[in-house]
Enzyme design. Structure first.
Site, short mmCIF file in Angstrom:
data_model
loop_
_atom_site.label_atom_id
_atom_site.label_comp_id
_atom_site.label_asym_id
_atom_site.label_seq_id
_atom_site.Cartn_x
_atom_site.Cartn_y
_atom_site.Cartn_z
N LEU A 30 -10.18 -55.71 -13.87
CA LEU A 30 -10.28 -56.24 -12.51
C LEU A 30 -9.86 -57.70 -12.42
O LEU A 30 -9.39 -58.15 -11.38
CB LEU A 30 -11.72 -56.10 -12.00
CG LEU A 30 -12.21 -54.67 -11.77
CD1 LEU A 30 -13.69 -54.68 -11.43
CD2 LEU A 30 -11.42 -54.00 -10.67
N GLY A 31 -10.04 -58.46 -13.47
CA GLY A 31 -9.69 -59.87 -13.41
C GLY A 31 -10.36 -60.64 -14.52
O GLY A 31 -10.94 -60.08 -15.45
N ALA A 32 -10.27 -61.97 -14.44
CA ALA A 32 -10.86 -62.85 -15.44
C ALA A 32 -11.24 -64.15 -14.77
O ALA A 32 -10.74 -64.49 -13.70
CB ALA A 32 -9.88 -63.10 -16.58
N GLY A 33 -12.15 -64.87 -15.41
CA GLY A 33 -12.60 -66.16 -14.88
C GLY A 33 -13.00 -67.08 -16.00
O GLY A 33 -12.70 -66.82 -17.17
N GLY A 34 -13.68 -68.16 -15.66
CA GLY A 34 -14.03 -69.16 -16.65
C GLY A 34 -15.00 -68.68 -17.70
O GLY A 34 -15.08 -69.25 -18.78
N LYS A 52 -18.84 -57.16 -16.70
CA LYS A 52 -18.44 -58.55 -16.95
C LYS A 52 -18.76 -58.89 -18.40
O LYS A 52 -19.92 -58.95 -18.79
CB LYS A 52 -19.17 -59.48 -16.00
CG LYS A 52 -19.00 -59.03 -14.54
CD LYS A 52 -19.57 -60.02 -13.57
CE LYS A 52 -19.33 -59.51 -12.13
NZ LYS A 52 -19.68 -60.51 -11.13
N ASP A 146 -22.90 -71.83 -7.96
CA ASP A 146 -21.44 -71.70 -7.97
C ASP A 146 -20.97 -70.87 -6.77
O ASP A 146 -20.10 -70.00 -6.90
CB ASP A 146 -20.99 -71.06 -9.28
CG ASP A 146 -19.48 -71.24 -9.52
OD1 ASP A 146 -18.89 -72.17 -8.95
OD2 ASP A 146 -18.91 -70.43 -10.28
#
Length: 571
Positions: A30-34, A52, A146
């Site tokens: 689905l995606g990536a983040g920090g 996650k 956040d």
């Protein structure tokens, strides 16, 4: 870390992506983040979830582990209409992960980037939904920290707030201290930028920034280098002249520099209702602009769960065939994801095929002899293949070997037991006179009870005191409040919350191992109990009886405390 950064695009798995995470078969990325990568998976019943997976750099930090465990435990209590709830997690495995409900919709950041600023009517319902989500999140003793457009998802029936409280786990870790940023400076509050105290008002400031972003298509304090943005947040006022008139009072009340002067969440909901000229906000199916709603309707169909394919009577081909299956067909997950497989997973069916026994040649392909030609590759990740044991094994011989082995160990075990009984009798066992040096178990210490003890804000209890009295200096149990959010904390001691309805006792506290550093008062009901164990061996049962009324000039919690000194270990 955001699970839907790509606004509905399902990416195929790469070579370094795991095919399975602790029993969850991965269908897409689905995606990536920090803080890590996010994958699409499904529950055993077929409901889609976002998995996650935390970055290994964070997983290696002991302080991150401790905070991440606490935040996930708190987040699991958040069950709001406008939140994506945490439904599963593993905070102690080699690589920590958590699973949240999957929301079929884009992030606010993606929607604004693709369709431009949103109309005021949509933003009022957006802000009202986020405010309701924050009420539930703060009620569980969590500050989001956040809140930003990429952490707000737009579903057909309203917004969803995700990743609440997870950013706190990265604060003060060795990784963030070395310069890895977690969070977005453009959506921080002044107290965050200055390293001050974080509270629920911090999320209110971020909510005002999110509303301004949705209306303007850009951050309220502008873009550019982080230090410049943070300077403007702390020292300057944003230009809100381009905001629609209906939104200015709402955003202005949220962006007050002093946390104590900002609007409360209840006031925000009132401002939304007033601006919408309604006694109650209604969230119709067309609350989103036509373009955004159409994008949700046309988004790619969520990939189906990865099926388990069983090939009956499979026969291995000769070992000269050495072709290698693609990465997503690997028979077992990489060892970095999830614990070593101990048995059937609670989240999935049979475990992935781990290959033949060590004494057999490992076949590269397993197929049926009746196949005349290779089958075309299916679209998307290939199904996990579970292959039964090939026929022809000598089961009779194996069974006889097991029978003789069991009989052998029974004979050896009986001999050992008889020998031990004989030795015990010689040393003073059953039927003999006890040895003079033997000692009887030490009796439990007598409990000391304190009823109706009031522990004020910023005071502590030291269980080494002969008489338990709240004190201002160091102690074993503390009570601290900030912006209306109160916590019980333990310094140098082990604190655990018992399940609601559990009858506390010395034995229960001795056996309790679910220790934590702090327990929010919002997580407790009157009559709930906590256990505390000091380093000196004192055990205390603490029963929460309530908090001070709002009109009381003092802030305190009322407790019933029972203390057993030198009771942590029973000789």
């Amino acid at each position: 870390m955001n699970g839907h950064e790509t606004a509905g695009a399902f990416e195929p798995l790469a070579a370094d992506d795991p095919p399975m995470v602790s029993g969850y078969r991965i269908a897409a990325r689905l995606g990536a983040g920090g803080m890590g990568k996010v994958y699409l998976s499904h529950t055993p019943g077929g409901r889609p979830v976002a998995i996650k997976v935390i970055r290994p750099e964070f997983a290696e930090d002991a302080e991150f582990r401790r905070r991440f465990r606490q935040e996930v435990q708190s987040a699991q209590r958040v069950q709001g209409l406008y939140t994506a709830p945490v439904i599963d997690s593993d905070t102690d495995g080699p690589i920590p992960w958590l699973a949240t409900a999957f929301v079929p919709g884009p992030t606010l950041a993606a929607a604004v980037a693709e369709h431009g600023p949103l109309p005021a009517r949509t933003i009022l319902m957006l802000v009202a939904g986020i405010a309701e989500a924050l009420q539930v999140i703060h009620g569980a003793g969590i500050v989001h920290r956040d809140l930003k457009p990429s952490n707000v998802l737009l579903a057909a029936d309203g917004p969803r707030v995700i990743d609440f409280g997870i950013a706190r786990a990265a604060d003060a870790t060795s990784l963030t201290a070395s310069g890895v940023a977690v969070g977005t400076p453009a959506f921080m509050a002044p107290e965050q930028a200055e390293g001050g105290e974080i509270s629920g008002a911090t999320d209110v400031f971020a909510l005002g920034q999110v509303a301004a972003y949705a209306a303007l298509g850009a951050p309220a304090y502008g873009d550019g280098p982080s230090h410049g943005v943070l300077y403007r947040i702390v020292h300057e006022e944003p230009d809100l002249s381009r905001l629609p008139e209906a939104l200015r009072p709402l955003v202005t009340r949220c962006l007050v520099k002093n946390p104590s002067g900002r609007a409360s969440l209840t006031e925000i909901l009132d401002l939304c209702r007033t601006a919408a000229d309604q006694t109650q906000l209604r969230r119709p199916e067309d609350w989103l602009p036509e373009g955004v709603a159409a994008g949700i309707a046309k988004r790619p169909q969520t990939p189906a769960p990865i099926p388990t394919v069983v090939v009956p009577n499979a026969t291995p081909l000769p070992p000269t065939r050495t072709a290698t299956p693609p990465p997503h067909q690997a028979y077992a997950p990489p060892p970095a994801y999830g614990p070593t497989y101990p048995g059937p997973s609670p989240h999935a069916g049979p475990p992935p095929y781990a290959g033949p026994p060590p004494h057999a040649a490992p076949p590269a392909y397993v197929t049926q002899p009746t196949y005349a030609a290779p089958q075309p590759a299916p679209a998307g990740p290939a199904p996990m293949i579970v292959i039964p044991r090939p026929p022809g094994s000598n089961r009779t011989a194996v069974a006889l070997i097991w029978i003789f082995a069991v009989l052998f160990f029974l004979v050896v075990g009986c001999a050992a037991v008889l020998g031990a009984v004989g030795n015990d009798t010689t040393r003073g066992g059953a039927g003999s006179t006890p040895d003079a040096t033997s000692t009887a178990p030490r009796p439990d210490p007598k409990p000391v009870e304190y009823k109706g003890l009031n522990l004020a804000d910023d005071y502590q209890l030291n269980f080494a005191d002969d008489t338990l009295t709240p004190r201002e200096d160091s102690g074993d149990l503390s009570y601290r409040c900030s912006s209306g959010i109160c916590h019980f904390g333990a310094s140098g001691s082990k604190l655990a919350r018992l399940d609601s309805g559990t009858e506390g006792s010395l034995q229960v506290c001795r056996q309790e191992t679910r220790f934590t550093g702090e327990i929010p008062v919002a997580a407790l009901s009157k009559g709930d109990a906590m256990c505390l164990r000091t380093s000196e061996g004192t055990i205390a049962l603490i029963v929460y009886r309530g908090s001070s009324p709002k009109n009381d000039p003092s802030t305190y919690a009322t407790l019933d405390v029972t203390v057993w000194r030198a009771a942590a270990r029973k000789d």
